[in-house]
Design a protein around this motif. Structure first.
Motif, PDB file in Angstrom:
ATOM      1  N   UNK A 128      12.782   6.028   8.278  1.00 54.42           N
ATOM      2  CA  UNK A 128      11.473   5.475   8.622  1.00 54.42           C
ATOM      3  C   UNK A 128      10.598   5.513   7.370  1.00 54.42           C
ATOM      4  N   UNK A 129      10.161   4.325   6.932  1.00 51.29           N
ATOM      5  CA  UNK A 129       9.307   4.226   5.733  1.00 51.29           C
ATOM      6  C   UNK A 129       7.874   4.553   6.155  1.00 51.29           C
ATOM      7  N   UNK A 130       7.305   5.556   5.482  1.00 49.95           N
ATOM      8  CA  UNK A 130       5.943   5.979   5.780  1.00 49.95           C
ATOM      9  C   UNK A 130       4.965   5.273   4.830  1.00 49.95           C
ATOM     10  N   UNK A 131       3.897   4.786   5.385  1.00 45.51           N
ATOM     11  CA  UNK A 131       2.940   3.998   4.615  1.00 45.51           C
ATOM     12  C   UNK A 131       2.121   4.870   3.670  1.00 45.51           C
ATOM     13  N   UNK A 132       1.844   4.332   2.479  1.00 47.30           N
ATOM     14  CA  UNK A 132       0.874   4.905   1.551  1.00 47.30           C
ATOM     15  C   UNK A 132      -0.278   3.916   1.392  1.00 47.30           C
TER      16      UNK A 132
END
Length: 806
Positions: free
Chosen positions: A554-558
């Motif tokens: 799961x790609x976590x937003x920055x």
């Protein structure tokens, strides 16, 4: 009933008092009878009437009462002449207990003239005392040999009352051995003698507890009790008795000298010296037996005195006598038979003939592991042997021939649970006591590849922050295999899977030795939000075994995207120039700042603030929707040129922002404000800055021009059919305002549609939203607006295009 008895009693007393008064008048002594314990204040008699005195002269003649040699228990009421009780009187206290009558003598004295009257008061006894024994407990010692009919004196009870109120009789509690006989003394007192009705037996009952009750003759009757404890004294009337009349003892040969053969026990029901017992051999016991075994005279223990040989004597007979120590001693006897048995003095032996170790853990059931033989030099049951192993082992013993046994595998083996077995083979003979021997063998198991690698979890959820460095370690996925050596060595693979023509092996890499998962590229949350693939762990056995696990990346937003201001549009630089009339009312919408952010929902929340405001009292900015409104009307003191710098800031950490500068110029002409053009109907005209005379002059032709424009639009819509890639129709936008907005295209999600719709319509544009599939984005094209009226054309229309987002 009790109240009736009392009333009759007092009626009797009153009659008696009156009778006595009349009778004693002739003897110059006035006699009264009263019961003891009368209440204070009770009237005994009226002396004035009984003595013939005038009540009115009693006080004047100083009437008084003189009691002879007694405490003053009575007194006279000088007003009425009544003789009354001053203090309660106890007959037993005033007079001797043995006296049958009790009198109080007194004189009544009067003056002027002096007269003396003799008064005699008899105190009548009432039943106010309970019979009492001199001792609460009476102890008697009676021999069990005492004959029936024997008499025993008991201490009598006493009652201070007299006459019928004194002791009348005695009662004894129910029992089988004793009774009482009531005697009358010379003074009339009652006492009781204890009579033995039935002979006593100390061995059955050593003591007797009795209750003696004394009852008086009063109404109601009163009683008192005393305990009689009779202790039965022993006589030597019981002979000693053994537990059994005969004993049979089995004794093995070679018994140790001094070892106990048997302990005889004789008991005597008597006590004291009558129960002390001595043991001895009778004349019927042989000399050989007395030499081989010893007898303890005090406790009856028979022990081995010499070595016993089974081949010499197999049976020993003896007779034992038990005698008590009473004056006339009594005795009892028993017979003892000792049987000598052969002793099991040889241990069985076990021998391992063959043994196979190690073996594979998948060895078949019933496979022979070892062959053993057993033997015992004893004979009979002492030479018979039993062989066994632990019940908890997966093995079994099977007899193959006489005294030969095979050790078999009885259950499937598993090296991962038990790598080796210590098998103890035990052989035991059937002697008494049994003798045994054992032999322990160790069986080692060889590993086979029978276990699949196992991951601790069936599903891994791995969060990865976007903008990661290529080659970053994401997680360590380690599986376990309980096998050994090459069956335990694991290799890890990514099961290849393509996503949008991109292989997983191009995005991720796993260390085949330790399962460390790495990222091969930098991920962008705005492009890729998650990945789902499988990782396989395979051992090196033959054949190899494997298992796989699902991995969810799961790609976590920055917060890596700066807000983009899309309204008002800046053609060159970040400055927007607008003109507003000075007559603008308070609360009028001047401009609306709209910014978008392609980050996630949390990071893309936009708030608006003034960085610079020429006059803070003139304009307000809504921090959530970006609307700039007037806070008051313009005054002559306000500058004609106002400059507003608005910053749009997202909700990330740290926050990113964009700014726009809006230069406002106020004019005297009545330009329509944003608020006047908030709702623009489809296909209407927005007038420019023509003066009033021009409007009136062209009013006549405006209607014709409007009809012409509408007809042209309808004809164009009929000629060109709408397609999936183009809008259904194009609409003209007519503006009277000067603007420098250039051609541009922006991509907006549904969250900003409404704000963009309001902003564009208020600026004189018409934006038409058309239904699109779920998940689509809207592409909105802004058009350049020229000064004055614009003609309707395809290139000059605002269009709405649909782009499907994957």
């Amino acid at each position: 009933m009790e109240g009736y008895v009392k009333s009759q009693f007092w009626r009797y007393v009153t009659v008696l008092m009156c009778f006595s008064a009349v009778l004693d008048t002739a003897y110059a002594v006035t006699h009264y009878s009263i019961p003891e314990e009368m209440e204070e204040g009770s009237v005994v008699a009226n002396l004035a009437s009984d003595l013939g005195l005038d009540v009115k002269t009693l006080s004047r003649r100083k009437m008084r009462l003189d009691i002879i040699s007694n405490k003053k228990y009575l007194d006279i009421n000088k007003e009425t002449g009544e003789l009354y009780i001053l203090e309660k009187m106890d007959r037993e206290f005033l007079c001797s207990v043995k006296t049958s009558t009790c009198f109080i003598k007194m004189e009544v004295i009067l003056e002027n003239p002096v007269r003396i009257f003799n008064i005699e008061i008899e105190i009548v006894d009432i039943n106010d005392n309970v019979p009492q024994f001199r001792r609460d407990t009476i102890h008697l010692d009676i021999s069990e040999s005492t004959a029936a009919g024997e008499r025993f004196s008991l201490s009598n009870a006493v009652d201070p009352d007299i006459g019928s109120n004194s002791i009348k009789t005695y009662y004894l509690s129910e029992n089988d051995h004793f009774g009482i006989e009531i005697q009358t003394g010379r003074d009339g007192s009652k006492f009781a003698d204890l009579i033995l009705k039935k002979p006593l037996d100390r061995e059955k009952q050593a003591s007797h507890n009795l209750i003696l009750t004394a009852v008086d003759g009063g109404v109601p009757a009163r009683s008192g009790t005393a305990s009689i404890i009779v202790r039965v004294l022993d006589t030597n009337d019981n002979a000693p008795q053994f537990d059994k009349d005969s004993y049979t003892i089995n004794l093995t040969e070679n018994a140790h000298i001094g070892s106990l053969v048997v302990k005889l026990n004789a008991t005597d029901k008597d006590e004291g010296s009558n129960s002390d017992i001595l043991y001895s051999y009778s004349l019927y016991t042989s000399e050989k037996t007395q030499q081989t075994f010893s007898l303890n005279l005090d406790n009856g223990e028979i022990r081995v005195k010499e070595m016993i040989n089974y081949e010499d004597f197999r049976i020993y007979d003896m007779e034992i006598i038990a005698t008590d120590k009473g004056a006339n001693s009594l005795s009892g006897k028993c017979k003892v038979k000792i049987l000598i048995t052969d002793m099991n003095d040889n241990h069985p032996e076990i021998s391992i003939k063959s043994f196979t170790s190690p073996v594979k853990e998948d060895v078949p059931v019933n496979t022979v592991i070892a062959v053993v033989s057993v033997s015992d030099k004893d004979s009979g049951e002492n030479g018979e042997v039993d062989i066994h192993i632990s019940d908890y082992l997966p093995f079994a013993l099977k007899e193959s021939s006489d005294n030969y046994y095979e050790l078999l595998v009885s259950e499937p083996l598993d090296r991962e649970k038990v790598p080796e077995y210590d098998i103890t083979i035990t052989v035991t003979d059937r002697g008494n006591p049994p003798l045994s021997d054992n032999e322990t063998i160790t069986l080692e198991l060889l590993d086979v590849n029978d276990n699949v690698p196992q991951f601790p979890q069936t599903f891994y959820r791995i969060p990865v922050l976007e903008n990661n460095a290529p080659g970053a370690l994401l997680s360590s996925l380690t599986a376990l295999d309980p096998d050994l050596h090459e069956n335990q060595y694991l290799v890890y693979f990514i099961i290849d899977k393509e996503i949008v023509n991109t292989s997983m092996s191009m995005l991720f890499s796993i260390n085949p030795e330790n399962g460390n998962l790495y990222a091969l590229k930098t991920f962008d949350y705005e492009i890729e939000k998650e990945f789902l693939f499988h990782i396989e762990a395979r051992d090196s056995g033959v054949p190899p075994l494997s298992s796989n696990v699902t991995v969810h990346i799961i790609i976590m937003d920055q917060n890596d995207n700066t807000p983009l201001i899309v309204s008002p549009w800046r053609a060159h630089g970040s400055v927007v120039e607008e003109k507003i009339p000075r007559s603008t009312d308070k609360g009028t919408l001047i401009a609306k700042v709209i910014a978008i952010d392609s980050d996630s929902v949390h990071n893309s929340r936009i708030t608006y603030q003034f960085l610079h405001n020429t006059d803070a009292t003139l304009f307000s900015l809504d921090q959530y929707n970006g609307e700039i409104r007037t806070m008051r009307m313009f005054s002559y003191r306000d500058s004609r040129h106002q400059q507003l710098v608005v910053i749009a800031k997202d909700n990330g950490e740290p926050a990113l922002s964009a700014t726009v500068t809006i230069k406002l110029s106020t004019v005297e002409t009545a330009l329509k404000t944003y608020a006047d053009m908030t709702e623009v109907p489809l296909g209407y005209d927005i007038f420019s800055d023509l003066n009033l005379y021009l409007v009136i002059g062209l009013g006549s032709v405006s209607f014709l021009l409007l009809i012409t424009i509408l007809v042209t639009i309808v004809l164009k819509c009929q000629k060109t059919k709408p397609s999936k890639a183009t809008p259904l129709c194009r609409n003209s936008v007519i503006s009277e305002r000067n603007s420098t907005i250039a051609d541009s295209t922006l991509v907006s999600n549904d969250a900003y549609w409404y704000s963009l719709f309001l902003a564009e319509t208020r600026k004189g544009k018409l934006v038409v939203r058309q239904p699109v599939p779920k998940g689509a984005r809207y592409i909105v094209s802004s058009l350049p607006r020229s000064t004055g009226l614009t003609e309707t054309s395809d290139s000059a229309a605002s269009t709405l295009q649909v782009s499907t987002a994957t």
